[in-house]
Design an enzyme around this catalytic site. Structure first.
Site, PDB file in Angstrom:
ATOM      1  N   THR A 162      49.816  25.013  45.468  1.00  0.00           N
ATOM      2  CA  THR A 162      49.750  26.332  46.107  1.00  0.00           C
ATOM      3  C   THR A 162      51.109  26.813  46.596  1.00  0.00           C
ATOM      4  O   THR A 162      51.911  26.032  47.091  1.00  0.00           O
ATOM      5  CB  THR A 162      48.756  26.252  47.283  1.00  0.00           C
ATOM      6  N   GLU A 163      51.317  28.119  46.474  1.00  0.00           N
ATOM      7  CA  GLU A 163      52.530  28.756  46.990  1.00  0.00           C
ATOM      8  C   GLU A 163      52.115  29.958  47.834  1.00  0.00           C
ATOM      9  O   GLU A 163      50.983  30.443  47.690  1.00  0.00           O
ATOM     10  CB  GLU A 163      53.413  29.224  45.835  1.00  0.00           C
ATOM     11  N   PRO A 164      53.050  30.486  48.645  1.00  0.00           N
ATOM     12  CA  PRO A 164      52.678  31.648  49.466  1.00  0.00           C
ATOM     13  C   PRO A 164      52.098  32.790  48.615  1.00  0.00           C
ATOM     14  O   PRO A 164      51.151  33.452  49.030  1.00  0.00           O
ATOM     15  CB  PRO A 164      53.999  32.053  50.120  1.00  0.00           C
ATOM     16  N   THR A 177      33.288  20.073  34.392  1.00  0.00           N
ATOM     17  CA  THR A 177      33.828  21.271  35.051  1.00  0.00           C
ATOM     18  C   THR A 177      32.723  22.090  35.735  1.00  0.00           C
ATOM     19  O   THR A 177      32.858  22.469  36.906  1.00  0.00           O
ATOM     20  CB  THR A 177      34.573  22.146  34.017  1.00  0.00           C
ATOM     21  N   GLN A 221      23.656  26.559  66.515  1.00  0.00           N
ATOM     22  CA  GLN A 221      22.523  27.393  66.941  1.00  0.00           C
ATOM     23  C   GLN A 221      21.460  26.548  67.659  1.00  0.00           C
ATOM     24  O   GLN A 221      20.915  26.961  68.684  1.00  0.00           O
ATOM     25  CB  GLN A 221      21.905  28.070  65.700  1.00  0.00           C
ATOM     26  N   GLU A 271      40.942  23.394  47.525  1.00  0.00           N
ATOM     27  CA  GLU A 271      40.583  22.945  46.165  1.00  0.00           C
ATOM     28  C   GLU A 271      39.716  23.975  45.432  1.00  0.00           C
ATOM     29  O   GLU A 271      38.785  23.639  44.706  1.00  0.00           O
ATOM     30  CB  GLU A 271      39.953  21.550  46.177  1.00  0.00           C
ATOM     31  N   THR A 291      38.483  28.223  46.281  1.00  0.00           N
ATOM     32  CA  THR A 291      37.570  28.881  47.230  1.00  0.00           C
ATOM     33  C   THR A 291      36.140  28.922  46.662  1.00  0.00           C
ATOM     34  O   THR A 291      35.931  28.683  45.461  1.00  0.00           O
ATOM     35  CB  THR A 291      38.009  30.348  47.474  1.00  0.00           C
ATOM     36  N   ALA A 292      35.202  29.291  47.521  1.00  0.00           N
ATOM     37  CA  ALA A 292      33.803  29.409  47.086  1.00  0.00           C
ATOM     38  C   ALA A 292      33.698  30.440  45.960  1.00  0.00           C
ATOM     39  O   ALA A 292      32.854  30.307  45.050  1.00  0.00           O
ATOM     40  CB  ALA A 292      32.933  29.811  48.280  1.00  0.00           C
TER      41      ALA A 292
HETATM   42  N1  COS Z   1      39.875  21.369  31.925  1.00  0.00           N
HETATM   43  C1  COS Z   1      40.761  21.495  30.912  1.00  0.00           C
HETATM   44  N2  COS Z   1      41.327  22.687  30.575  1.00  0.00           N
HETATM   45  C2  COS Z   1      40.957  23.764  31.295  1.00  0.00           C
HETATM   46  C3  COS Z   1      40.027  23.708  32.342  1.00  0.00           C
HETATM   47  C4  COS Z   1      39.481  22.448  32.654  1.00  0.00           C
HETATM   48  N3  COS Z   1      38.607  22.317  33.649  1.00  0.00           N
HETATM   49  N4  COS Z   1      39.872  24.938  32.885  1.00  0.00           N
HETATM   50  C5  COS Z   1      40.652  25.759  32.178  1.00  0.00           C
HETATM   51  N5  COS Z   1      41.304  25.067  31.212  1.00  0.00           N
HETATM   52  C6  COS Z   1      42.237  25.579  30.231  1.00  0.00           C
HETATM   53  C7  COS Z   1      41.555  26.568  29.313  1.00  0.00           C
HETATM   54  O1  COS Z   1      40.970  25.894  28.214  1.00  0.00           O
HETATM   55  C8  COS Z   1      42.706  27.444  28.910  1.00  0.00           C
HETATM   56  O2  COS Z   1      43.449  26.770  27.900  1.00  0.00           O
HETATM   57  P1  COS Z   1      44.380  27.531  26.813  1.00  0.00           P
HETATM   58  O3  COS Z   1      45.699  27.771  27.473  1.00  0.00           O
HETATM   59  O4  COS Z   1      44.489  26.551  25.696  1.00  0.00           O
HETATM   60  O5  COS Z   1      43.685  28.795  26.448  1.00  0.00           O
HETATM   61  C9  COS Z   1      43.578  27.487  30.152  1.00  0.00           C
HETATM   62  O6  COS Z   1      43.255  26.323  30.894  1.00  0.00           O
HETATM   63  C10 COS Z   1      43.336  28.727  31.000  1.00  0.00           C
HETATM   64  O7  COS Z   1      41.948  28.729  31.341  1.00  0.00           O
HETATM   65  P2  COS Z   1      41.223  30.011  31.931  1.00  0.00           P
HETATM   66  O8  COS Z   1      41.499  31.175  31.038  1.00  0.00           O
HETATM   67  O9  COS Z   1      39.810  29.670  32.215  1.00  0.00           O
HETATM   68  O10 COS Z   1      42.030  30.222  33.270  1.00  0.00           O
HETATM   69  P3  COS Z   1      41.952  31.452  34.247  1.00  0.00           P
HETATM   70  O11 COS Z   1      43.357  31.790  34.529  1.00  0.00           O
HETATM   71  O12 COS Z   1      41.030  32.501  33.793  1.00  0.00           O
HETATM   72  O13 COS Z   1      41.219  30.826  35.516  1.00  0.00           O
HETATM   73  C11 COS Z   1      41.202  29.624  37.592  1.00  0.00           C
HETATM   74  C12 COS Z   1      41.792  29.799  36.187  1.00  0.00           C
HETATM   75  C13 COS Z   1      41.156  30.911  38.420  1.00  0.00           C
HETATM   76  C14 COS Z   1      39.807  29.048  37.488  1.00  0.00           C
HETATM   77  C15 COS Z   1      42.193  28.638  38.176  1.00  0.00           C
HETATM   78  O14 COS Z   1      43.435  29.254  38.337  1.00  0.00           O
HETATM   79  C16 COS Z   1      41.752  27.994  39.456  1.00  0.00           C
HETATM   80  O15 COS Z   1      40.972  27.034  39.453  1.00  0.00           O
HETATM   81  N6  COS Z   1      42.260  28.508  40.563  1.00  0.00           N
HETATM   82  C17 COS Z   1      42.012  27.905  41.856  1.00  0.00           C
HETATM   83  C18 COS Z   1      43.086  26.926  42.108  1.00  0.00           C
HETATM   84  C19 COS Z   1      42.767  26.039  43.239  1.00  0.00           C
HETATM   85  O16 COS Z   1      41.751  25.380  43.270  1.00  0.00           O
HETATM   86  N7  COS Z   1      43.691  26.017  44.191  1.00  0.00           N
HETATM   87  C20 COS Z   1      43.568  25.152  45.305  1.00  0.00           C
HETATM   88  C21 COS Z   1      44.792  24.283  45.312  1.00  0.00           C
HETATM   89  S1  COS Z   1      44.483  22.623  45.456  1.00  0.00           S
HETATM   90  S2  COS Z   1      44.161  22.402  47.382  1.00  0.00           S
END
Ligand code: COS
Length: 390
Positions: A126-128, A312, A335, A362, A364-365
């Protein structure tokens, strides 16, 4: 036949974690919560006991526990104190990309170090300006000779102020969106600055810091997996760690549920313990059902991983449902306590504050719902396909 009972080994692991939660974590949980102090002694004991690095395979000197065992441990840690529990579990998150993408030689050396010495490892994604939108990150890693030079800031980093190593995601091709991110293992050195210990609503015992890399150099061998494949590595990591977060959320909910149930049997209103009133019974019944469902979803998401399947969808089901459950159950536990629940003297006040982060970190909801919808609509996970590799 599907079997929901634990075998003797699993029961022993759960009991060991429960004893630790009851006898080591709980006695100091409330004092660390008040001032946000660092529970070093508890963390060192968790390391000694092997529950800090439970996932490290025995081939590399670790206890080699599976994902199911991890969820049993994390539920107990959440029950004990999810703030301290998050600090104990953080090595699991930070080292999952190493297990997935590290070379054999790197893993041998790295896991050898963290299992023979007390070491903390922080996951730096995560970044700002890049939370849910991982691909929007600005931190860069530029290849210079046989090294990478890292620049940029990461925020909300668990254990950041005390980490010996950081698993860092950075742009190696800034024009390529999610396909331009790589992951590195970065040992702590003088070029890395630690700022801003966050003053949080809940989980106050866990350290949360901003980490800045200032021309920080690492050998090219510290790259995890292939260059520009870091986004997938991050997603695959979260698939493996969200069951643990779901388990911890289940533990918080269970702790609040137990406190509410106990209190309802003691507190007398209208001449009877409030447990005799249906209004309270319905709250307690709903709490119990949601906790059971959270645990089953959590176990399912871990069991798929242990069977080598893609999880997933199930991982996001578990994380989303258990986190929402923790928030709902802790709110209802307050409550049941009425006005007393709003007072710090009663444990449920802390549980409710601690629960909120489960719907945030990890993923959000809302991000979990996004993942669930994508998995369903794209049909990626309908058959729980075999795990993809980086
Ligand atoms: N396992 C393997 N590959 C995955 C995957 C998974 N679970 N989920 C996505 N991918 C791959 C996809 O197959 C796709 O691959 P290609 O580049 O070959 O096309 C690529 O990753 C992008 O996938 P997608 O298009 O689904 O990504 P989006 O950008 O639409 O969505 C989200 C990504 C928003 C779901 C993601 O950025 C995310 O989980 N964000 C939250 C991050 C987080 O949890 N932050 C908390 C920090 S840790 S405390």
């Amino acid at each position: 036949m599907v079997d929901f009972t634990l075998n003797d080994e699993q029961k022993a692991i759960r009991d060991m974690a429960h004893d630790f939660a009851e006898n080591v974590m709980r006695p100091v949980a409330w004092e660390h919560d008040v001032d946000g102090t660092w529970p070093e002694d508890v963390l060192r004991q968790a390391w000694e006991l092997g529950i800090m690095n439970s996932h490290v395979p025995d081939a590399y000197g670790g206890p080699g526990m599976d994902y199911m065992a991890g969820t049993l441990i994390e539920e107990e840690l959440g029950w004990g104190c999810s703030g301290i529990g998050t600090s104990i579990a953080a090595n699991g998150l930070a080292t999952a990309p190493i297990a997935l993408g590290g070379t054999e030689e790197f893993k041998r050396e790295f896991f050898g170090d963290i299992t023979s010495n007390y070491r903390l490892v922080s996951f730096c994604l995560t970044e700002p300006g890049a939370g849910s939108d991982v691909a929007g990150m600005r931190t860069t890693a530029t290849k210079v000779g046989d090294e990478y030079v890292l620049n940029g800031s990461k925020c909300f980093i668990t254990n950041g102020g005390y980490a010996d190593y950081f698993t860092v995601y950075a742009k190696t091709d800034p024009e390529a969106g999610h396909r331009g991110i790589s992951a590195f293992v970065v040992p702590k050195d003088d070029t890395i600055t630690v700022d801003k210990k966050e003053d949080k609503m809940g989980q106050r015992a866990s350290n949360t810091a901003t980490i800045t890399f200032n021309d920080t150099r690492v050998p090219a061998a510290n790259l995890l997996g292939e260059e520009n494949k870091g986004f997938k590595l991050a997603m695959m990591t979260l698939d493996r760690t969200r069951p643990g977060v779901a388990a911890m959320a289940t533990g918080i909910a269970r702790a609040a549920f137990e406190a509410a149930t106990e209190y309802s049997k003691e507190r007398v209103q209208f001449g009877v313990p409030i447990a005799m009133h249906q209004a309270i019974q319905f709250l307690i019944a709903d709490m119990a059902t949601k906790i059971e469902a959270s645990r089953l979803l959590t176990w399912q998401s871990a069991a798929l991983l242990d069977a080598g399947m893609r999880n997933t969808l199930q991982s996001s089901h578990a994380k989303r449902f258990a986190a929402d459950t923790a928030m709902e159950v802790t709110t209802d536990a307050v409550q049941v306590h009425g006005g007393y629940g709003f007072i710090k003297e009663y444990k449920v006040e802390k549980y409710m504050r601690d629960a909120k982060i489960m719907q945030l970190y990890e993923g959000t909801a809302q991000i979990q719902r996004l993942v669930i919808a994508k998995e369903i609509l794209l049909g990626r996970n309908v058959e729980a396909a075999a795990v993809t590799t980086v």
